[in-house]
Design an enzyme around this catalytic site. Structure first.
Site, PDB file in Angstrom:
ATOM      1  N   GLU A 151     -85.478 -54.696 -68.946  1.00 36.89           N
ATOM      2  CA  GLU A 151     -86.150 -55.215 -70.131  1.00 36.89           C
ATOM      3  C   GLU A 151     -85.150 -55.979 -70.996  1.00 36.89           C
ATOM      4  O   GLU A 151     -83.972 -55.635 -71.051  1.00 36.89           O
ATOM      5  CB  GLU A 151     -86.745 -54.074 -70.956  1.00 36.89           C
ATOM      6  CG  GLU A 151     -87.983 -53.442 -70.365  1.00 36.89           C
ATOM      7  CD  GLU A 151     -89.262 -54.210 -70.679  1.00 36.89           C
ATOM      8  OE1 GLU A 151     -89.177 -55.287 -71.315  1.00 36.89           O
ATOM      9  OE2 GLU A 151     -90.340 -53.730 -70.283  1.00 36.89           O
TER      10      GLU A 151
ATOM     11  N   HIS B 290     -91.682 -60.299 -64.342  1.00 41.09           N
ATOM     12  CA  HIS B 290     -92.810 -59.363 -64.297  1.00 41.09           C
ATOM     13  C   HIS B 290     -94.102 -60.086 -63.943  1.00 41.09           C
ATOM     14  O   HIS B 290     -94.977 -59.542 -63.253  1.00 41.09           O
ATOM     15  CB  HIS B 290     -92.934 -58.664 -65.656  1.00 41.09           C
ATOM     16  CG  HIS B 290     -93.821 -57.475 -65.651  1.00 41.09           C
ATOM     17  ND1 HIS B 290     -94.079 -56.739 -66.782  1.00 41.09           N
ATOM     18  CD2 HIS B 290     -94.528 -56.877 -64.660  1.00 41.09           C
ATOM     19  CE1 HIS B 290     -94.897 -55.740 -66.483  1.00 41.09           C
ATOM     20  NE2 HIS B 290     -95.194 -55.802 -65.207  1.00 41.09           N
TER      21      HIS B 290
ATOM     22  N   ASP C 117     -94.456 -61.953 -68.970  1.00 41.00           N
ATOM     23  CA  ASP C 117     -93.007 -62.020 -69.180  1.00 41.00           C
ATOM     24  C   ASP C 117     -92.245 -62.296 -67.887  1.00 41.00           C
ATOM     25  O   ASP C 117     -92.720 -61.953 -66.809  1.00 41.00           O
ATOM     26  CB  ASP C 117     -92.501 -60.736 -69.852  1.00 41.00           C
ATOM     27  CG  ASP C 117     -92.926 -59.460 -69.145  1.00 41.00           C
ATOM     28  OD1 ASP C 117     -94.074 -59.368 -68.699  1.00 41.00           O
ATOM     29  OD2 ASP C 117     -92.092 -58.544 -69.056  1.00 41.00           O
TER      30      ASP C 117
END
Length: 209
Positions: A141, A183, A193
């Site tokens: 992330e 993603h 994303d």
């Protein structure tokens, strides 16, 4: 039905039963390979606070947000999935510690390049929204928003690229867009994303440096 037909029928039944038994045994072996940690005395050593990437900070995610595994022995790791938090660093870490959230990534990279590890690479983090991709990948992330190009700082790109390079080196993952993905590329996902402002060319170049 003739005697010959009966013999053939019995033979087919026996062969079919044997094939089913072999298939079941193979399936059982496959399942056991993925459930190694349930067997007594085979728990893989885990050092409290240890990280897979030197310099990362360890903050454990809730056990409800990942599954214990023995990767890459039970599941091959051949992907890195790039995410964007759609929020701040602190909120991402907090939600990954919440058992009700049901998801977590292996790492979070802050705007200033600071890396936090929440799930061990040997475990299956629930980050991709696709079981197969969860089992085969490491999820990273990045603090920020998909529609804000300023989210993606040079410090973030540099730090994340070093992390991804280490992961690729550890598992023999090719440094290309087939194996380092967003993603949005995960089958069945409804996420967008890392979005249009993520500079893939810049990122891959840094990974290869």
């Amino acid at each position: 039905m003739s005697d010959a037909d009966r013999r053939l029928g019995r033979r087919a039944l026996l062969l079919g039963g044997a094939a089913a038994a072999v298939g079941s045994a193979a399936l059982a072996r496959g399942e056991l390979a993925h459930l190694w940690w349930r067997l007594p005395g085979v728990e893989k050593p885990r050092v409290a606070g240890a990280v897979d990437f030197r310099g990362a900070r360890w903050v454990p995610a809730s056990p409800a947000n990942y599954r214990r595994a023995n990767r890459p022995d039970d599941y091959t790791i051949d992907r890195v999935v790039v995410h964007v938090t759609q929020g701040g660093y602190a909120s991402a870490v907090k939600v990954f510690q919440d058992p009700a959230h049901g998801a977590a990534a292996h790492y979070v990279v802050r705007r200033d390049g600071r890396i936090t590890q929440l799930v061990r690479e040997l475990d299956v983090a629930f980050h991709a929204g696709n079981r197969e991709y969860n089992e085969r990948s490491v999820g990273i992330e990045h603090e920020g928003f998909v529609d804000d190009a300023a989210s993606f700082t040079d410090a973030m790109y540099t730090s994340s690229a070093r992390l991804t390079a280490a992961i690729c080196g550890r598992y023999g993952i090719p440094v290309d867009r087939e194996h380092i993905i967003g993603h949005v590329q995960v089958p069945g996902t409804d996420h967008m994303d890392p979005g249009p402002h993520w500079d893939w060319e810049r990122y891959l170049k840094k990974i290869k440096e």
